[in-house]
Design an enzyme around this catalytic site. Structure first.
Site, short mmCIF file in Angstrom:
data_model
loop_
_atom_site.label_atom_id
_atom_site.label_comp_id
_atom_site.label_asym_id
_atom_site.label_seq_id
_atom_site.Cartn_x
_atom_site.Cartn_y
_atom_site.Cartn_z
N THR A 142 1.69 -1.15 4.94
CA THR A 142 0.33 -0.39 5.14
C THR A 142 0.03 0.02 6.43
O THR A 142 0.17 -0.70 7.46
CB THR A 142 -0.80 -1.69 4.88
OG1 THR A 142 -0.60 -2.19 3.62
CG2 THR A 142 -2.05 -0.88 4.87
N LYS A 188 -3.44 3.32 -0.29
CA LYS A 188 -3.44 2.15 0.09
C LYS A 188 -4.36 1.50 0.42
O LYS A 188 -4.99 0.54 0.48
CB LYS A 188 -1.96 1.65 0.41
CG LYS A 188 -1.65 0.32 0.95
CD LYS A 188 -1.92 -0.57 -0.37
CE LYS A 188 -1.74 -2.31 0.01
NZ LYS A 188 -0.48 -2.48 0.71
#
Length: 305
Positions: free
Chosen positions: A98, A174
Site C-alpha cells: 500500500t 487500495k
C-alpha cells in the site's frame, strides 16, 4: 506453455500466505525475506531460499514484492543487492504494498528505463485469505505486463481487478479501501468501548451486533480479538497510522475533506504513541478511558500449568 519462474520477496503474514498458495498450485518459487530463517523455513517444504533480492530476481519472469511500504520496496529494487539490476528486460515486477499512487506511477517509469514491466497490484483480504488463495488484488499496468504475469495473479487471488493500463489506479483503489478499513476498525472499537463502559456483557454485545444491521466485517473480525484479549499483530496499529496517512495525503493534494478519516487517523496515532504501535490494530480500543477490557483467554498450556 512453460510455467513462469516466480520470485517472491517478503514472507510476512500476507507474503507467506501468497507463497504457500503458489507452491500449492505447483509453482516453483524463489523466496527471500529480510528476517533470518524465514526463507529457509519456507523452502524446507519446497522452493529455493535466496539471500538477497538480486539473487531472488535472477532468472525470474515474474517477481512479486510483498513488503510493508514504499521505502522497503525501494530497498528491494534499488538498495544494496537490489533486484532491479538483476531482473531481465521484459520481466515483470508485481508490487503488492500500500503506497502513495503518485509514487507507484513514478516507479513504473523508473522500471521502464531498465526494460522491466510493472504491475501496481495492492492486495486485501488478510493472511488467512492469502493462504487459501481467496484474497483480492487491485491492479493496474500495461497490457504487456498482464500478458506475462496475468496467470500468476490469477493463481495468487480469487479476485483480480484490472483497473487501468497505467500504474496508479490500483493504489488509489487500495487507499480508498484502507479509508474504509481504518474507519470501520476505529468505529468498531468505539462501539465496543461504549458497551464496556455501560456495563454491557462484551460477548453478548458482539453476538447481537454481528447479527444486526450495525455489523461490519471489521467489527466481526477485530472485536473477536478484543474478546479474546489477544493483540498479537496480524495487522498492527502502525499500519493504519501509515495507511490513513496515505489516505489523507492523497485527499490533501486535491483539497478534498475527509473528516472521518482524519479522526480515525488521530485515534491510531494516539494508540501508537501510547505504546501500542506494534500490537494488533484492534488495540486502538485501548485509548478509551475507564473501561475494563477482556483478559487474555488462557491457552491449554496456561490452563495446565
Amino acid at each position: 506453455m512453460l510455467q513462469p519462474t516466480i520470485g517472491l520477496i517478503g514472507l510476512g503474514a500476507m507474503g507467506a500466505g501468497i507463497a504457500t498458495t503458489l507452491r500449492r498450485q505447483g509453482h516453483e518459487l524463489r523466496v527471500c525475506d529480510a528476517q533470518p530463517g524465514r526463507a529457509q523455513d519456507f523452502a524446507a517444504e519446497g522452493g529455493l531460499a535466496c539471500a538477497t533480492p538480486a539473487e531472488t530476481a535472477a532468472g525470474c519472469d515474474v517477481l512479486v514484492s510483498v513488503v510493508v511500504n514504499a521505502e522497503q520496496t525501494e530497498a528491494v529494487l534499488f538498495g544494496k543487492h537490489g533486484a532491479a539490476a538483476a531482473m531481465s528486460p521484459g520481466s515483470v515486477f508485481v508490487m503488492c504494498s500500500t503506497v502513495d499512487p503518485s509514487w507507484s506511477t513514478a516507479l513504473e517509469a523508473r522500471l521502464a528505463e531498465h526494460g522491466i514491466l510493472y504491475l501496481d497490484a495492492p492486495i486485501s483480504g488478510g493472511a488467512a485469505r492469502a493462504a487459501s488463495g481467496q484474497m483480492t488484488m487491485m491492479t493496474a499496468g500495461a497490457p504487456a505486463a498482464y500478458e506475462k504475469a496475468g496467470g500468476v495473479l490469477d493463481a495468487m487471488a480469487a479476485k483480480v481487478y484490472r483497473l487501468g493500463d497505467r500504474a496508479g489506479a490500483g493504489s488509489k483503489v487500495k487507499i480508498i479501501n484502507q479509508l474504509l478499513a481504518g474507519v470501520h476498525i476505529a468505529a468498531a472499537a468505539e462501539a465496543m468501548a461504549l458497551g464496556l463502559r455501560e456495563g454491557v456483557d462484551a460477548a453478548a454485545l458482539y453476538e447481537v451486533i454481528t447479527h444486526s444491521a450495525g455489523n461490519s466485517w471489521m467489527f466481526e473480525n477485530r472485536m473477536a480479538h478484543v474478546l479474546a484479549g489477544d493483540y498479537t499483530p496480524l495487522s498492527a496499529v502502525d499500519i493504519f497510522v501509515k495507511d490513513l496517512g496515505l489516505v489523507l495525503d492523497m485527499a490533501r493534494a486535491s483539497k478534498f475533506p475527509l473528516p472521518l478519516s482524519s479522526t480515525a487517523h488521530q485515534m491510531f496515532m494516539q494508540a501508537s504513541s501510547a505504546g501500542f504501535a506494534r500490537e494488533d490494530d484492534s488495540a486502538v480500543i485501548k485509548i478509551f478511558p475507564g473501561i475494563d477490557l477482556p483478559a487474555a483467554r488462557p491457552t491449554l498450556t496456561d490452563a495446565s500449568s
